[in-house]
Design an enzyme around this catalytic site. Structure first.
Site, short mmCIF file in Angstrom:
data_model
loop_
_atom_site.label_atom_id
_atom_site.label_comp_id
_atom_site.label_asym_id
_atom_site.label_seq_id
_atom_site.Cartn_x
_atom_site.Cartn_y
_atom_site.Cartn_z
N LEU A 23 10.30 -20.84 -5.39
CA LEU A 23 9.41 -19.98 -4.84
C LEU A 23 8.07 -20.04 -5.46
CD1 LEU A 23 8.51 -17.20 -3.05
CD2 LEU A 23 9.70 -16.12 -4.84
N ASP A 68 0.96 -1.07 0.01
CA ASP A 68 -0.08 -0.17 0.23
C ASP A 68 0.82 1.45 -0.01
OD1 ASP A 68 -2.37 1.39 -0.09
OD2 ASP A 68 -2.41 1.50 2.01
N HIS A 102 2.31 3.81 -8.96
CA HIS A 102 2.23 2.24 -9.23
C HIS A 102 3.12 1.78 -10.08
CE1 HIS A 102 -1.89 2.30 -7.70
NE2 HIS A 102 -2.01 3.03 -8.49
C1 IPE Z 1 -5.54 -2.65 -0.31
O1 IPE Z 1 -5.03 -1.63 -0.30
C2 IPE Z 1 -5.25 -3.26 -1.50
C3 IPE Z 1 -4.01 -3.53 -2.19
C4 IPE Z 1 -2.80 -3.24 -1.72
C5 IPE Z 1 -4.08 -4.26 -3.62
P1 IPE Z 1 -6.26 -0.27 -0.50
O2 IPE Z 1 -5.53 1.16 -0.56
O3 IPE Z 1 -7.11 -0.69 -1.47
O4 IPE Z 1 -6.97 -0.36 0.88
P2 IPE Z 1 -7.78 0.76 1.55
O5 IPE Z 1 -8.88 1.09 0.66
O6 IPE Z 1 -7.09 1.95 2.04
O7 IPE Z 1 -8.34 0.14 2.76
C1 IPE Z 2 -1.62 -0.04 -3.52
O1 IPE Z 2 -1.48 1.55 -3.29
C2 IPE Z 2 -1.95 -0.48 -4.72
C3 IPE Z 2 -2.97 -0.70 -5.20
C4 IPE Z 2 -4.36 -0.66 -4.49
C5 IPE Z 2 -3.34 -1.37 -6.31
P1 IPE Z 2 -2.58 2.41 -3.54
O2 IPE Z 2 -2.90 2.81 -4.99
O3 IPE Z 2 -3.98 2.00 -2.65
O4 IPE Z 2 -1.77 3.73 -2.75
P2 IPE Z 2 -2.39 4.74 -1.76
O5 IPE Z 2 -2.78 4.13 -0.34
O6 IPE Z 2 -3.79 5.46 -2.33
O7 IPE Z 2 -1.56 5.82 -1.50
MG MG Z 3 -4.30 2.57 -0.50
#
Ligand code: IPE
Ligand code: IPE
Ligand code: MG
Length: 226
Positions: free
Chosen positions: A124, A12, A29
């Site tokens: 892995l 995240d 990303h």
């Molecule tokens: C969780 O992150 C999903 C992934 C890392 C793929 P999110 O950014 O979607 O989670 P929330 O919405 O903050 O809980």
């Molecule tokens: C996690 O990073 C990746 C995915 C959910 C695909 P985020 O895109 O949720 O990044 P933040 O949390 O908005 O910074």
């Molecule tokens: Mg996020």
């Protein structure tokens, strides 16, 4: 020292990183993919057998279409470009999640990647959690278990989870300074140790990863005993 067989990661913080450094979420990303590569290499080096990466949740469909498209473009590029490297390094890819929602093209690429990297002597196994949601997984498993003639118990329910035959994670890492599970592996992490890391995913590196692994190795795991 606790052995480590399975590490699960909620990657995240990409969007915030992108906004902070490049003024757009998608570049976060892209940068996050470099961290994925670093972490895979370190996981192999540490001889850990399973790595589960939360890549796209069932709730992530609520994001803007251009971001969703970008994420799947990154995934497709990764699969196309890295498949031979994965095979060469004896890394197996498995998808956990509901594949039905993907485009034909994505689904084909995922199926091919799973087939081509299937090997008995893998070093892995990477489980990519894609269109993954723990609540959907459980409902689906309960439906299928009740249709079967099997008794309802832990072992039989687990047969119907996406993670069938995969041992439960020993530890779960969530980067991005957020302390929640976001519908990830709720059944499987009943006794998993959880590490919340402040750094955003693109800033997380081998050193941070190794530190968490070593911290886990020194924990006392009770499993209800004393
Ligand atoms: C969780 O992150 C999903 C992934 C890392 C793929 P999110 O950014 O979607 O989670 P929330 O919405 O903050 O809980
Ligand atoms: C996690 O990073 C990746 C995915 C959910 C695909 P985020 O895109 O949720 O990044 P933040 O949390 O908005 O910074
Ligand atoms: Mg996020």
């Amino acid at each position: 020292m606790n052995p480590i067989t399975h590490v699960a990661i909620i990657m995240d913080g990409n969007g915030r990183w992108g906004l902070k450094y490049k003024n757009n979420r998608n570049s976060g990303h892209k940068a996050g993919l470099l961290t994925v590569e670093k972490v895979i290499k370190e996981t192999v080096k540490q001889k850990i057998k399973f790595l589960t990466l939360y890549t796209f949740s069932t709730e992530n469909w609520k994001r803007p279409v251009y971001e969703i498209n970008y994420l799947f473009q990154l995934l497709e590029n990764f699969l196309t470009k890295k498949i031979n490297l994965l095979i060469k390094n004896k890394i197996r890819l498995k998808i956990i999640g509901n594949k039905k929602a993907f485009t034909k093209k994505t689904k084909k690429l995922l199926d091919v990647a799973e087939k081509k990297t299937f090997m008995k002597d893998n070093v892995l196994q990477i489980n990519l959690a894609l269109n993954y949601g723990s609540k959907d997984e459980l409902i689906n498993a309960i439906k299928n278990l009740s249709k079967s003639k099997l008794n309802i118990n832990h072992k039989n329910l687990e047969k119907y989870l996406y993670t069938n035959k995969i041992p439960d994670p020993d530890l779960l890492i969530r980067t991005g300074n957020t302390n929640r599970l976001s519908n990830f592996l709720l059944w499987q992490i009943a006794y998993t140790d959880i590490f919340f890391v402040k750094k955003l995913w693109p800033d997380f590196n081998e050193n941070d990863y190794t530190k968490v692994l070593n911290k886990f190795r020194k924990l006392k795991r009770n499993f209800g005993q004393i």
